[in-house]
Design a protein around this motif. Structure first.
Motif, mmCIF file in Angstrom:
data_model
loop_
_atom_site.group_PDB
_atom_site.id
_atom_site.type_symbol
_atom_site.label_atom_id
_atom_site.label_comp_id
_atom_site.label_asym_id
_atom_site.label_seq_id
_atom_site.Cartn_x
_atom_site.Cartn_y
_atom_site.Cartn_z
ATOM 1 N N LEU A 81 -23.330 -23.290 -14.846
ATOM 2 C CA LEU A 81 -22.666 -23.936 -13.704
ATOM 3 C C LEU A 81 -21.993 -25.228 -14.159
ATOM 4 N N ARG A 83 -22.037 -21.874 -7.840
ATOM 5 C CA ARG A 83 -22.711 -22.691 -6.816
ATOM 6 C C ARG A 83 -23.448 -21.802 -5.816
ATOM 7 N N SER A 87 -17.271 -21.999 -7.894
ATOM 8 C CA SER A 87 -17.780 -21.656 -6.550
ATOM 9 C C SER A 87 -18.813 -20.553 -6.624
#
Lengths: 292, 191
Positions: free
Chosen positions: A31, A45, A42
């Motif tokens: 990440l 996440r 995204s």
């Protein structure tokens, strides 16, 4: 309820709802490495939030709770028959509680009786040893990533893959290319060079029992693992195949002897939702230690 | 992040582009392998299932019935869409579907159908079953539960702010095609 049954249900629950620490650490690094503001970031996440939610709610990380595969290391004279009976009961109960989806379908009739029990479901591998410890490891292998596994028979002309390490490298990287998007990346590869068609896949899957951060004791295989990992991550496939920097979290390779006529390279793919846990059982079959 | 809220009109769908992140609110119908094959073989939908201008979700959720007999979705991520490639284009055409949600993308036939009939492919995050189940606010109905089993049944779900990325749009663009071509070229340089 028997103590063993209770221990196995807890093993299934935790395997289904919690990502092991070594995989979680690799996902966090992934990440951090994705470019900010991209759809790859995204995706990572959402993955991070999903891991946190599943653990908190004690519910499946992924709805495909997969093939249920037990690996049992046990002392000589261990009662494997009783163990397997209790393991089946644990799978049935874990399904009723929603830790596992009703995920087992009769291949001839197409019927799903909702119990997750049937031929080959679950699978239990026993390995006896001369020590006293009993360890039970569990892998829940989802269908999406299982479908992108591949077995190559070398030489493979279209990929210019000969019967050597460069040939192995070519077909393993082809498997990464073909798996993109479908296998829920970033994923982990388990590979077996050699063996027959059955043991090749079996050993490739057993590589998922290794810790992600470990190093292969064989320097040749270690170099191949590092090379495949770096090369795959330079291809720009990224999380979910959205484009990005992390295509693989790890590569684990083993070798098995082969007969002269055969040269198989078997590649198993594990999705980011890497569900693998293990327990050590004490004499009363209580959980004395978590292995991951 | 673009809100994509029912009704799903052709104009709204055609305005979407590859790379758009959307938050979807409205009704979605799950349908995967068994449903696609059944419809392709000429099977009929139940009278109260209308897919016109609707959204089809490649998903086999984990569902539990609570004490009052209400269904609850406890895990609901996408399944791999490429298995439906042989059927999807005709189903988009025949049932008037405006969006297909799944993972991994689909092929040229589906891309052509998206262009011709005004449909998009929305990529949900594979494996994110909990985040996506939180977006399911209610189970409206379930069909073919006995016949196909829970994962393969048609579940009619109310979703709110369901996150997805447009990876195939109605203008002939496909992120999957682009990433594959790029990664294939990068790999060729490293062999």
């Amino acid at each position: 309820m028997s103590v063993l049954l209770e221990s196995l249900i807890e093993l299934i629950r935790r395997s289904s709802a919690e990502i092991p620490d070594d995989v979680n650490e690799a996902l966090v690094r992934s990440l951090e490495s994705e470019k900010k503001g991209t759809i790859a970031e995204s995706a990572m996440r959402i993955i991070e939030r999903n891991i946190e939610l599943a653990k908190r709610k004690s519910q499946p990380i992924c709805q495909d709770t997969g093939s249920v595969i037990f690996y049992v290391t046990c002392p000589v004279h261990f009662d494997t028959v009783t163990f397997e009976e209790v393991a089946r009961e644990a799978v049935k109960e874990a399904t009723r509680k929603g830790f596992l989806r009703q995920n087992s379908v009769d291949s001839i009739t197409g019927k799903n009786d909702g119990t997750n029990l049937g031929p080959g479901s679950p699978t239990v591998h026993f390995h006896q040893h001369r020590g006293a410890a009993t360890e039970v490891r569990l892998v829940l292998k989802g269908g999406g990533c299982e479908n992108v596994g591949a077995q190559y028979s070398l030489p493979q002309e279209t990929l210019h893959a000969n019967r050597d390490l460069d040939g192995c490298r070519r077909v393993i990287l082809d498997a990464v290319l073909q798996a993109q998007g479908k296998g829920c990346g970033p994923g982990v590869l388990g590979v077996c060079i050699g063996g027959d068609r059955a043991t090749g896949y079996e050993f490739s899957k057993q590589q998922f029992l290794r810790l992600l951060g470990d190093r292969n004791p064989n320097p040749t295989l270690d170099a191949l693992e590092q090379d495949i990992l770096k090369t795959a991550n330079d291809l720009g496939i990224g999380p979910m195949g959205f484009g990005g920097r992390t295509t693989l979290l790890g590569v684990k390779i083993c070798a098995a002897n082969r007969v002269p006529a055969s040269y198989f390279v078997s590649v198993s793919y594990m999705c980011w939702a890497f569900r693998r846990q293990g327990i050590e059982l004490d004499a009363a079959s209580r959980i004395s230690r978590w292995l991951y | 992040m673009l809100p994509l809220v029912a009704p799903f009109t052709e104009a709204k769908i055609r305005a979407l582009k590859v790379g758009d992140e959307v938050h979807l609110t409205g009704i979605v119908f799950t349908g995967r392998d068994a449903v696609h094959k059944y419809l392709h073989d000429g099977g009929k939908l139940p009278p109260d299932v209308n897919l016109r201008d609707g959204i089809l979700y490649h998903c086999g959720p984990v569902t539990l019935k609570d004490d009052q007999g209400h269904w609850k979705v406890t895990a609901a991520g996408p399944t791999t869409s490429s298995r439906e490639e042989p059927y999807q284009a005709e189903i988009i055409r025949d049932f008037g579907i405006r969006a297909v949600i799944g993972k991994g993308g689909m092929g040229e036939k589906t891309l052509a159908a998206c262009r011709e009939f005004g449909c998009v492919y929305l990529h949900a995050i594979g494996g994110a079953a909990q985040v996506l189940a939180e977006c399911v606010k209610r189970v409206r109905s379930v069909h073919f539960l006995e016949q196909f089993g829970a994962p393969e049944a048609i579940w009619e779900l109310d979703v709110e702010a369901f996150p997805a990325v447009v990876t195939m749009d109605s203008n002939g663009n496909s992120l999957h095609r682009d990433v594959f071509a790029h990664s294939q070229a990068e790999l060729a340089r490293r062999l």
